[in-house]
Scaffold this motif. Structure first.
Motif, PDB file in Angstrom:
ATOM      1  N   ARG A  26      22.532  22.892  56.053  1.00  0.00           N
ATOM      2  CA  ARG A  26      21.968  21.485  55.693  1.00  0.00           C
ATOM      3  C   ARG A  26      21.111  21.413  54.189  1.00  0.00           C
ATOM      4  O   ARG A  26      21.338  20.734  53.606  1.00  0.00           O
ATOM      5  N   GLY A  27      20.343  22.859  54.254  1.00  0.00           N
ATOM      6  CA  GLY A  27      19.911  22.911  52.970  1.00  0.00           C
ATOM      7  C   GLY A  27      20.483  22.883  51.565  1.00  0.00           C
ATOM      8  O   GLY A  27      20.225  22.654  50.579  1.00  0.00           O
ATOM      9  N   VAL A  28      21.671  23.465  51.830  1.00  0.00           N
ATOM     10  CA  VAL A  28      22.695  23.617  50.617  1.00  0.00           C
ATOM     11  C   VAL A  28      23.025  21.956  50.195  1.00  0.00           C
ATOM     12  O   VAL A  28      22.966  21.526  49.051  1.00  0.00           O
ATOM     13  N   GLU A  29      23.053  21.161  51.162  1.00  0.00           N
ATOM     14  CA  GLU A  29      23.161  19.675  50.736  1.00  0.00           C
ATOM     15  C   GLU A  29      21.926  18.965  50.482  1.00  0.00           C
ATOM     16  O   GLU A  29      21.752  18.130  49.522  1.00  0.00           O
ATOM     17  N   ASN A  30      20.893  19.516  51.133  1.00  0.00           N
ATOM     18  CA  ASN A  30      19.502  19.042  50.779  1.00  0.00           C
ATOM     19  C   ASN A  30      18.339  19.983  50.794  1.00  0.00           C
ATOM     20  O   ASN A  30      17.620  20.415  51.424  1.00  0.00           O
ATOM     21  N   PRO A  31      18.488  20.636  49.586  1.00  0.00           N
ATOM     22  CA  PRO A  31      17.312  21.656  49.229  1.00  0.00           C
ATOM     23  C   PRO A  31      15.878  21.326  49.440  1.00  0.00           C
ATOM     24  O   PRO A  31      15.106  22.340  49.843  1.00  0.00           O
ATOM     25  N   ALA A  32      15.553  20.155  49.315  1.00  0.00           N
ATOM     26  CA  ALA A  32      14.084  19.670  49.613  1.00  0.00           C
ATOM     27  C   ALA A  32      13.754  20.005  51.086  1.00  0.00           C
ATOM     28  O   ALA A  32      12.529  20.069  51.244  1.00  0.00           O
ATOM     29  N   ALA A  33      14.739  20.077  51.814  1.00  0.00           N
ATOM     30  CA  ALA A  33      14.234  20.200  53.299  1.00  0.00           C
ATOM     31  C   ALA A  33      14.083  21.708  53.668  1.00  0.00           C
ATOM     32  O   ALA A  33      13.738  21.953  54.864  1.00  0.00           O
ATOM     33  N   MET A  34      14.192  22.581  52.766  1.00  0.00           N
ATOM     34  CA  MET A  34      14.233  24.009  53.012  1.00  0.00           C
ATOM     35  C   MET A  34      12.929  24.775  52.866  1.00  0.00           C
ATOM     36  O   MET A  34      12.237  23.831  51.995  1.00  0.00           O
ATOM     37  N   PRO A  35      12.360  25.621  53.460  1.00  0.00           N
ATOM     38  CA  PRO A  35      11.351  26.164  52.863  1.00  0.00           C
ATOM     39  C   PRO A  35      11.053  27.053  51.683  1.00  0.00           C
ATOM     40  O   PRO A  35      12.401  27.515  51.465  1.00  0.00           O
ATOM     41  N   VAL A  69      16.087  31.888  59.008  1.00  0.00           N
ATOM     42  CA  VAL A  69      16.209  30.561  59.105  1.00  0.00           C
ATOM     43  C   VAL A  69      17.415  30.014  59.859  1.00  0.00           C
ATOM     44  O   VAL A  69      17.449  28.850  60.307  1.00  0.00           O
ATOM     45  N   GLY A  70      18.365  30.380  60.020  1.00  0.00           N
ATOM     46  CA  GLY A  70      19.794  30.232  60.867  1.00  0.00           C
ATOM     47  C   GLY A  70      20.878  29.701  59.743  1.00  0.00           C
ATOM     48  O   GLY A  70      20.348  28.955  58.749  1.00  0.00           O
ATOM     49  N   LEU A 112      27.092  30.774  51.217  1.00  0.00           N
ATOM     50  CA  LEU A 112      27.220  29.536  51.199  1.00  0.00           C
ATOM     51  C   LEU A 112      27.304  28.526  49.831  1.00  0.00           C
ATOM     52  O   LEU A 112      28.119  27.844  49.423  1.00  0.00           O
ATOM     53  N   LEU A 113      26.616  29.134  48.827  1.00  0.00           N
ATOM     54  CA  LEU A 113      26.475  28.546  47.581  1.00  0.00           C
ATOM     55  C   LEU A 113      27.748  28.876  46.821  1.00  0.00           C
ATOM     56  O   LEU A 113      28.245  27.924  46.033  1.00  0.00           O
TER      57      LEU A 113
END
Length: 161
Positions: free
Chosen positions: A123-132, A116-117, A96-97
């Motif tokens: 979604r994490g690529v767009e908003n890394p703060a949302a990822m564990p 993670v799925g 993805l990156l």
């Protein structure tokens, strides 16, 4: 077991070279590989596959079933499962990156493997703060990378940490 592996290895080597040098037709090579696949557990998952995409789908289905069996056999919450499955999250994260960096569609994502799925990783690529953690840190650092090779190294570093 070692004897069988060795003979399969020799046969695969011969088949590959026969395919490349033209001494065997495509139909013969397919028949030879089918004979080998009929003798191993993954063969059922690859039955009828003629395209690389179909082989990938079959192998992914095989891995999902293997991991499901492992999960049943291991104690609930086992770190062993996390170890095996998170590698696919890191693989998918890398895909993805790189796709985002190159402004292309991602190729080679492994659907249904990992913890993670794909939707959460997207979604994490767009908003890394949302990822564990450690995915969040890998994504945050990825912004500073300028080449696919640097991304590979970065993601592997976080996977192995």
């Amino acid at each position: 077991m070692e004897f069988t592996k060795r003979w399969l290895s020799i046969g695969a080597y011969d088949i590959e070279h026969a395919d490349h040098d033209g001494s065997a037709s495509a139909a013969q090579v397919y028949r030879y590989f089918s004979m080998i696949l009929d003798e191993i557990p993954v063969g059922d998952y690859l039955a009828g596959a003629t395209l690389a995409l179909e082989v990938d789908e079959g192998l992914t289905a095989y891995l999902r079933d293997v991991y499901a069996s492992m999960e049943e056999a291991l104690p609930r919450g086992s770190l062993i499962m996390e170890f095996f499955l998170c590698r696919y999250d890191f693989h998918n994260l890398k895909v993805l990156l790189k796709a985002a960096m190159e402004e292309k569609e991602p190729q080679g994502l492994l659907e249904g493997l990992g913890m993670v799925g794909l939707d959460a990783l997207r979604r994490g690529v767009e908003n890394p703060a949302a990822m564990p953690s450690p995915y969040r840190e890998a994504m945050e650092e990825a912004v500073q990378r300028t080449s696919p090779q640097e991304l590979d190294t970065l993601v592997e570093k976080h996977y192995l940490a």
